[in-house]
Design a protein around this motif. Structure first.
Motif, PDB file in Angstrom:
ATOM      1  N   GLY A   1       0.853  -1.187   0.000  1.00  0.00           N
ATOM      2  CA  GLY A   1       0.000   0.000   0.000  1.00  0.00           C
ATOM      3  C   GLY A   1       0.885   1.230   0.000  1.00  0.00           C
ATOM      4  N   ARG A   2       0.282   2.378  -0.207  1.00  0.00           N
ATOM      5  CA  ARG A   2       1.038   3.635  -0.206  1.00  0.00           C
ATOM      6  C   ARG A   2       0.420   4.581   0.809  1.00  0.00           C
ATOM      7  NH1 ARG A   2       3.697   5.072  -5.435  1.00  0.00           N
ATOM      8  NH2 ARG A   2       3.851   3.123  -6.595  1.00  0.00           N
TER       9      ARG A   2
ATOM     10  N   ALA B   1      -3.398  -6.084  -1.208  1.00  0.00           N
ATOM     11  CA  ALA B   1      -3.141  -4.717  -1.685  1.00  0.00           C
ATOM     12  C   ALA B   1      -4.204  -3.804  -1.083  1.00  0.00           C
ATOM     13  CB  ALA B   1      -3.220  -4.688  -3.207  1.00  0.00           C
ATOM     14  N   VAL B   2      -3.753  -2.882  -0.239  1.00  0.00           N
ATOM     15  CA  VAL B   2      -4.702  -1.979   0.415  1.00  0.00           C
ATOM     16  C   VAL B   2      -4.764  -0.683  -0.381  1.00  0.00           C
ATOM     17  CG1 VAL B   2      -5.280  -0.762   2.553  1.00  0.00           C
ATOM     18  CG2 VAL B   2      -4.190  -3.015   2.665  1.00  0.00           C
TER      19      VAL B   2
ATOM     20  N   ILE C   1      -3.802   8.138  -4.764  1.00  0.00           N
ATOM     21  CA  ILE C   1      -2.685   7.312  -5.240  1.00  0.00           C
ATOM     22  C   ILE C   1      -3.160   5.921  -5.669  1.00  0.00           C
ATOM     23  CG2 ILE C   1      -0.587   8.327  -4.228  1.00  0.00           C
ATOM     24  CD1 ILE C   1      -1.242   6.747  -1.699  1.00  0.00           C
ATOM     25  N   LYS C   2      -4.484   5.816  -5.825  1.00  0.00           N
ATOM     26  CA  LYS C   2      -5.090   4.541  -6.201  1.00  0.00           C
ATOM     27  C   LYS C   2      -4.439   3.940  -7.451  1.00  0.00           C
ATOM     28  CE  LYS C   2      -9.170   4.450  -8.235  1.00  0.00           C
ATOM     29  NZ  LYS C   2     -10.575   4.836  -8.400  1.00  0.00           N
TER      30      LYS C   2
ATOM     31  N   SER D   1      -1.014  -0.143 -10.436  1.00  0.00           N
ATOM     32  CA  SER D   1       0.127  -0.544 -11.289  1.00  0.00           C
ATOM     33  C   SER D   1       0.990  -1.558 -10.565  1.00  0.00           C
ATOM     34  CB  SER D   1       1.021   0.639 -11.617  1.00  0.00           C
ATOM     35  OG  SER D   1       0.280   1.648 -12.147  1.00  0.00           O
ATOM     36  N   ASN D   2       1.181  -1.345  -9.269  1.00  0.00           N
ATOM     37  CA  ASN D   2       2.014  -2.278  -8.498  1.00  0.00           C
ATOM     38  C   ASN D   2       1.326  -3.644  -8.366  1.00  0.00           C
ATOM     39  OD1 ASN D   2       2.637   0.582  -6.571  1.00  0.00           O
ATOM     40  ND2 ASN D   2       4.115  -0.337  -7.981  1.00  0.00           N
TER      41      ASN D   2
END
Ligand code: G6P
Length: 584
Positions: A450-451, A497-498, A504-505, A510-511
């Motif tokens: 996550g970011r 994946a949170v 920043i979705k 992409s990640n």
């Protein structure tokens, strides 16, 4: 981490002590023991392993008549987890149980060269020291001994020729429970809640001399008047109430405790402090509490424009910290007794820096010593791995960030009021979470990506899986994965994946694609139903960003719980872990 219970009264202490030890089990331990005493005899029984092993031993032995006793759960520090090192220890006339670490044990041992020590523990050294000074006056012997002991301790002490129970503490919690024709000592009130809700809090260096109908507290020979505290926790709070595990019970309690904690502030937001007068905030804590601090940092930076740092207390206490006069140190702790967090708090205070505690246990050291405090209303948390207390720490941090931003987010108050209801709905639909848990239960590794705030959420989700289900798990900033860790992604490795942060979705998506193309099994955890990536999906309602983690983290806590259940782990007492880490 280590637990003490002691009894003096009209009943036989055997059952009271064993029940008390069971209630202290949650603190973490690897051996236990009990000492029962009468006028002429003392019987000590110890066992490695679980309390039930000690109980079996106690049940098959012929037990002496008794109305005074002490008992202990030990979490090994000095010396292996075995029967010899288990407490109680006895040297000469003195029998003793101990929590904490005696730092000058080797030095003291050298001075006690005539004693034939049988264990590897620092506790036996303390016992020998008190015995050395004991010439019939217990208080004088304890006083002399504690003046030489360096480190932390809570002692429960019996003397062969005396019918009283003694207690003394420094940097390790210990209370004296007040009953009818019976009195107790305990590491916390939960251990004795079925017998009394009244207790006295011992301050550093105070010695309690306890008989069945009297408690005399002295410090350096002077009698101290103590206030009797009545706890509002009930036996139900520390029972499983039909759940198989405390961890599940405590997750299911989250909506109720959230309501209890938030309600007063939502009625009057001005009672939460505005921290915008500070220029810098240090969030200092350990374990999950530190991860709550990570969420705090993200929210404070974004909403209140404050410079923030998060540090684990074990580093903070020893590192060079360059303080600014306008710094606030926020200490986050469920127990309020974590040794490193206490040391970090004292360091800030020594530097005349303001300290604010976010704490659950109102009578704890951190609650008493911090300049300012905000309480979470979690009630007793018994499972070693925190769930509800963590969530409430995050809730208080969200309130602080909102208030310090000058009320920037207009939907905050309404969303906060809806939160308990929304969380109840999420926790009532556990099938989706159970399916995911089934899917990953046999995986050796898992990753959480996550970011920004989502990364902070990942840290806690990953920790839960690690600590209760023993699944190797790592939390990564989604964009950083490709700088090394992506080499560990192979077919069917679960990647959570949170994605809750709209801004920043797309970057996180992409990640996801990067790891998916390497065979990973993707579980998206989001507030956006439209995100298509991922074989499995956890979708929670969208609320203010300040509150979003409160709806996401419980789903990850529950997955950790359920994977642990499927793997047959000791969920409430994971191996090697302790609830309250009262030693360094
Ligand atoms: C232990 C517990 C964790 C907790 C940490 C800090 O490691 O197992 O669940 O987060 O201590 O505890 P505190 O009482 O200071 O919040």
């Amino acid at each position: 981490m280590c637990g003490i219970i002691g009894y003096v009264g009209e009943k036989h202490p055997k059952e009271i002590l064993i029940n008390g030890l069971k209630r202290l089990e949650y603190r973490g331990y690897d051996s236990s023991g009990i000492a029962l005493k009468n006028r002429s005899d003392i019987q000590i029984i110890k066992s490695k392993g679980k309390i039930k092993d000690l109980e079996e031993k106690v049940n098959i032995l012929e037990i002496i008549e008794s109305n005074i006793g002490i008992a202990h759960t030990r979490w090994a520090t000095h010396g292996r987890a075995n029967e010899v090192n288990a407490h109680p220890h006895k040297v000469g006339m003195v029998t003793l149980v101990h929590n904490g670490i005696i730092e000058n044990a080797s030095e003291l041992k050298e001075k006690l060269s005539s004693v034939n020590f049988i264990s590897e523990t620092d506790t036996e050294v303390a016992c020998a020291l008190i015995n050395k000074y004991y010439k019939g006056d217990a208080l004088s012997a304890i006083n002399k001994a504690i003046s030489e002991i360096k480190g932390s301790y809570a002692f429960g002490i019996l003397f062969d020729d005396n019918e009283k129970l003694y207690a003394v503490r420094k940097d390790s919690p210990l209370i004296v429970g007040i009953g009818e024709n019976e009195n107790f000592i305990a590491s916390d009130i939960a251990a004795i809640i079925e017998y009394t809700n009244k207790y006295i809090l011992l301050e550093e260096g105070e010695i309690a001399e306890i008989t069945k109908d009297k408690v005399i507290v002295t410090k350096e020979g002077k009698v101290i008047e103590k206030q009797i505290i009545v706890t509002d926790i009930s036996q139900d709070d520390s029972d499983k109430c039909g759940y198989n595990h405390y961890m599940e019970k405590e997750i299911m309690e989250e909506p109720a405790v959230l309501m209890k904690t938030l309600a007063p502030y939502l009625d009057d937001i001005d009672i939460i402090p505005d921290l915008s007068k500070y220029e810098e905030i240090h969030f200092v804590a350990c374990g999950s509490a530190m991860y709550a601090g990570m969420i705090g940092k993200t929210l404070f930076e974004e909403y209140a424009n404050l410079k923030c740092y998060v540090e684990c207390a074990s580093e903070y206490r020893y590192k060079k910290v360059i303080y600014d006069r306008k710094t606030l140190v926020i200490l986050i702790s469920q127990s309020g007794e974590t040794a490193d967090t206490i040391a970090a708090m004292r360091k800030a205070k020594e530097n005349s820096i303001d300290t604010l505690a976010i704490v659950n246990v109102k009578t704890s050291t951190i609650a008493r010593e911090c300049d300012f405090k905000l309480f979470i209303e979690a009630g007793p948390e018994i499972a070693v791995a925190t769930t509800k207390a963590y969530l409430l720490q995050v809730a208080i941090l969200s309130l602080l960030a909102y208030r310090s931003s000058g009320g920037k987010d207009k939907s905050f108050i309404d969303d906060a009021k809806r939160l308990p209801g929304l969380l109840t709905d999420i926790l009532n639909k556990k099938e989706v979470l159970k399916n995911i848990a089934n899917e990953i239960a046999n995986s050796k590794d898992a990753f959480f990506i996550g970011r920004g705030i989502d990364y902070a959420i990942c840290l806690e989700g990953s920790l839960k899986l690690k600590e209760v289900a023993y699944t190797h798990s790592e939390a990564y900033q989604a964009g950083e994965l490709k700088h090394g860790t992506i080499s560990l992604i192979e077919k069917d490795v679960p990647v959570f994946a949170v994605i809750s942060d709209e801004n920043i979705k797309d970057k996180t998506i992409s990640n996801i694609i990067e790891v998916k193309s390497r065979g990973a099994k993707i579980i998206t955890v989001s507030n956006d139903e439209a995100i298509l990536e991922g074989e499995f999906k956890i979708v929670v309602p969208k609320v203010s960003k300040l509150l979003q983690p409160i709806l996401i983290v419980p789903t990850l806590q529950y997955i950790g719980y359920y994977v642990a259940l499927l793997r047959g782990c000791d969920i409430d007492k994971p191996r090697n872990l302790a609830k309250s880490v009262t030693v360094e």
